[in-house]
Design a protein around this motif. Structure first.
Motif, PDB file in Angstrom:
ATOM      1  N   ASN A  69       0.800  -1.266   0.122  1.00  0.00           N
ATOM      2  CA  ASN A  69      -0.038   0.018   0.057  1.00  0.00           C
ATOM      3  C   ASN A  69       0.898   1.170   0.013  1.00  0.00           C
ATOM      4  O   ASN A  69       0.723   2.185  -0.904  1.00  0.00           O
ATOM      5  CB  ASN A  69      -0.617   0.102   1.273  1.00  0.00           C
ATOM      6  CG  ASN A  69      -2.047  -0.964   1.251  1.00  0.00           C
ATOM      7  OD1 ASN A  69      -2.285  -1.517   0.259  1.00  0.00           O
ATOM      8  ND2 ASN A  69      -2.705  -1.368   2.239  1.00  0.00           N
ATOM      9  N   ASN A  72       2.269   1.724  -3.379  1.00  0.00           N
ATOM     10  CA  ASN A  72       1.053   2.323  -4.075  1.00  0.00           C
ATOM     11  C   ASN A  72       1.029   3.666  -3.966  1.00  0.00           C
ATOM     12  O   ASN A  72       0.933   4.712  -5.206  1.00  0.00           O
ATOM     13  CB  ASN A  72      -0.119   1.559  -4.025  1.00  0.00           C
ATOM     14  CG  ASN A  72      -0.198   0.025  -4.694  1.00  0.00           C
ATOM     15  OD1 ASN A  72       0.946  -0.332  -5.509  1.00  0.00           O
ATOM     16  ND2 ASN A  72      -1.011  -1.001  -4.155  1.00  0.00           N
ATOM     17  N   ALA A  73       1.016   3.963  -2.903  1.00  0.00           N
ATOM     18  CA  ALA A  73       0.768   5.438  -2.702  1.00  0.00           C
ATOM     19  C   ALA A  73       1.710   6.552  -2.996  1.00  0.00           C
ATOM     20  O   ALA A  73       1.539   7.700  -3.686  1.00  0.00           O
ATOM     21  CB  ALA A  73       0.526   5.848  -1.094  1.00  0.00           C
ATOM     22  N   GLN A  76       1.430   6.805  -6.849  1.00  0.00           N
ATOM     23  CA  GLN A  76       0.438   7.557  -7.275  1.00  0.00           C
ATOM     24  C   GLN A  76       0.970   9.126  -7.044  1.00  0.00           C
ATOM     25  O   GLN A  76       0.864  10.008  -7.977  1.00  0.00           O
ATOM     26  CB  GLN A  76      -0.761   7.559  -6.116  1.00  0.00           C
ATOM     27  CG  GLN A  76      -1.497   6.257  -6.572  1.00  0.00           C
ATOM     28  CD  GLN A  76      -2.677   6.073  -5.244  1.00  0.00           C
ATOM     29  OE1 GLN A  76      -2.600   6.621  -4.286  1.00  0.00           O
ATOM     30  NE2 GLN A  76      -3.576   5.535  -5.757  1.00  0.00           N
ATOM     31  N   LEU A  77       1.633   9.217  -5.812  1.00  0.00           N
ATOM     32  CA  LEU A  77       2.345  10.738  -5.832  1.00  0.00           C
ATOM     33  C   LEU A  77       3.232  11.187  -6.804  1.00  0.00           C
ATOM     34  O   LEU A  77       3.281  12.113  -7.290  1.00  0.00           O
ATOM     35  CB  LEU A  77       3.066  10.730  -4.136  1.00  0.00           C
ATOM     36  CG  LEU A  77       2.097  10.937  -3.207  1.00  0.00           C
ATOM     37  CD1 LEU A  77       3.067  10.638  -1.840  1.00  0.00           C
ATOM     38  CD2 LEU A  77       1.380  12.072  -2.959  1.00  0.00           C
ATOM     39  N   GLY A  79       3.303   9.767  -9.729  1.00  0.00           N
ATOM     40  CA  GLY A  79       2.393  10.245 -10.995  1.00  0.00           C
ATOM     41  C   GLY A  79       1.867  11.651 -10.924  1.00  0.00           C
ATOM     42  O   GLY A  79       1.714  12.368 -11.922  1.00  0.00           O
ATOM     43  N   LEU A  80       1.386  12.027  -9.794  1.00  0.00           N
ATOM     44  CA  LEU A  80       0.618  13.271  -9.699  1.00  0.00           C
ATOM     45  C   LEU A  80       1.715  14.476  -9.730  1.00  0.00           C
ATOM     46  O   LEU A  80       1.479  15.480 -10.210  1.00  0.00           O
ATOM     47  CB  LEU A  80       0.025  13.422  -8.217  1.00  0.00           C
ATOM     48  CG  LEU A  80      -1.235  12.549  -8.452  1.00  0.00           C
ATOM     49  CD1 LEU A  80      -1.796  12.454  -7.024  1.00  0.00           C
ATOM     50  CD2 LEU A  80      -2.486  13.120  -8.955  1.00  0.00           C
ATOM     51  N   ASN A 110      -1.772   7.068   1.614  1.00  0.00           N
ATOM     52  CA  ASN A 110      -2.869   7.022   0.715  1.00  0.00           C
ATOM     53  C   ASN A 110      -3.662   8.209   0.566  1.00  0.00           C
ATOM     54  O   ASN A 110      -4.280   8.708  -0.349  1.00  0.00           O
ATOM     55  CB  ASN A 110      -3.689   5.658   0.936  1.00  0.00           C
ATOM     56  CG  ASN A 110      -4.719   5.543  -0.149  1.00  0.00           C
ATOM     57  OD1 ASN A 110      -4.482   5.787  -1.178  1.00  0.00           O
ATOM     58  ND2 ASN A 110      -5.613   5.019   0.259  1.00  0.00           N
ATOM     59  N   SER A 113      -1.805  11.168  -1.075  1.00  0.00           N
ATOM     60  CA  SER A 113      -1.908  11.136  -2.485  1.00  0.00           C
ATOM     61  C   SER A 113      -3.139  11.747  -2.864  1.00  0.00           C
ATOM     62  O   SER A 113      -3.473  12.419  -3.933  1.00  0.00           O
ATOM     63  CB  SER A 113      -1.757   9.847  -3.080  1.00  0.00           C
ATOM     64  OG  SER A 113      -2.653   8.841  -2.617  1.00  0.00           O
ATOM     65  N   GLN A 114      -4.418  11.341  -2.102  1.00  0.00           N
ATOM     66  CA  GLN A 114      -5.753  11.848  -2.444  1.00  0.00           C
ATOM     67  C   GLN A 114      -5.883  13.393  -2.308  1.00  0.00           C
ATOM     68  O   GLN A 114      -6.625  14.053  -3.219  1.00  0.00           O
ATOM     69  CB  GLN A 114      -6.837  11.132  -1.901  1.00  0.00           C
ATOM     70  CG  GLN A 114      -6.756   9.741  -2.174  1.00  0.00           C
ATOM     71  CD  GLN A 114      -7.902   8.824  -1.257  1.00  0.00           C
ATOM     72  OE1 GLN A 114      -9.147   9.543  -1.174  1.00  0.00           O
ATOM     73  NE2 GLN A 114      -7.563   7.906  -0.762  1.00  0.00           N
ATOM     74  N   ALA A 117      -4.070  15.257  -5.123  1.00  0.00           N
ATOM     75  CA  ALA A 117      -4.888  15.034  -6.161  1.00  0.00           C
ATOM     76  C   ALA A 117      -6.143  16.370  -6.298  1.00  0.00           C
ATOM     77  O   ALA A 117      -6.542  16.921  -7.194  1.00  0.00           O
ATOM     78  CB  ALA A 117      -5.692  13.894  -6.518  1.00  0.00           C
TER      79      ALA A 117
END
Length: 198
Positions: A69, A72-73, A76-77, A79-80, A110, A113-114, A117
């Motif tokens: 997890n 994955n977070a 995501q970070l 990517g953002l 997690n 990262s949201q 976004a």
């Protein structure tokens, strides 16, 4: 002589058979007793082994899941933000958000990262949001993820909605009253503002 004659008249046959009977019983009880002890020992050892395997398996599975997890977070970070330094700054805030709490880095990463976004950058705003999630989660006996969902929903919408207030109220926190105290308004006024999208 009298003693000799008396000794000769006493029959030890009954005593021998009684002793044989007692010996057999004790032998039987001994075997049964040993079997019971052996069975109890085997059961206990089996249970201890199952508990140990369950605990160790749970720790390994939980640790692996948290590591996955967290990766994955971070992904995501990346990517953002598309910048390793910016990712490192957010991860520093993530660490601050759960430091000295019962919550895990992967859960906070997690949520972070949201929040990224939704436009929240590393720094004081991110630190405060993540630390607030920890505090509200602890006060309401909720998971980090549950409260994080409310925070990220509010950040994404750009405003508090009735569902957000209700989510917190269902967990025992009257957020409308808290917001009212902050704004110098009543709970009813806050709910009316929320219904109007203010």
């Amino acid at each position: 002589e009298l003693v000799q004659r008396t000794a000769n008249t006493i029959s030890f046959a009954n005593m021998e058979s009684s002793l044989d009977s007692i010996e057999k019983r004790f032998s039987t009880f001994g075997i049964v007793g040993m079997t019971v002890i052996q069975n109890l020992t085997n059961s206990f050892m089996g249970l201890a082994s199952k508990i140990a395997n369950f605990s160790i398996g749970g720790i390994i599975d939980g640790g692996f899941r948290r590591a996955t997890n967290l990766q994955n977070a971070k992904f995501q970070l990346q990517g953002l933000l598309k910048d390793e330094e910016a990712v490192a700054a957010v991860m520093k805030d993530v660490n601050y958000g759960v430091e000295d709490t019962a919550y895990t880095l992967d859960a906070a990463a997690n949520v972070a990262s949201q929040l990224v976004a939704s436009g929240i950058e590393a720094g004081e705003g991110m630190k405060k949001a993540l630390r607030d999630v920890s505090g509200v989660a602890a006060m309401t006996n909720s998971t980090y993820e549950e409260i994080g969902n409310v925070y990220t929903r509010v950040a994404g919408q750009g405003r508090v909605m009735a569902t957000d207030l209700n989510s917190l109220a269902a967990r025992g926190m009257n957020a409308a009253a808290t917001i009212g105290n902050y704004l110098g308004k009543t709970e009813a006024q806050v709910r009316e503002m929320v219904s109007k999208g203010k």
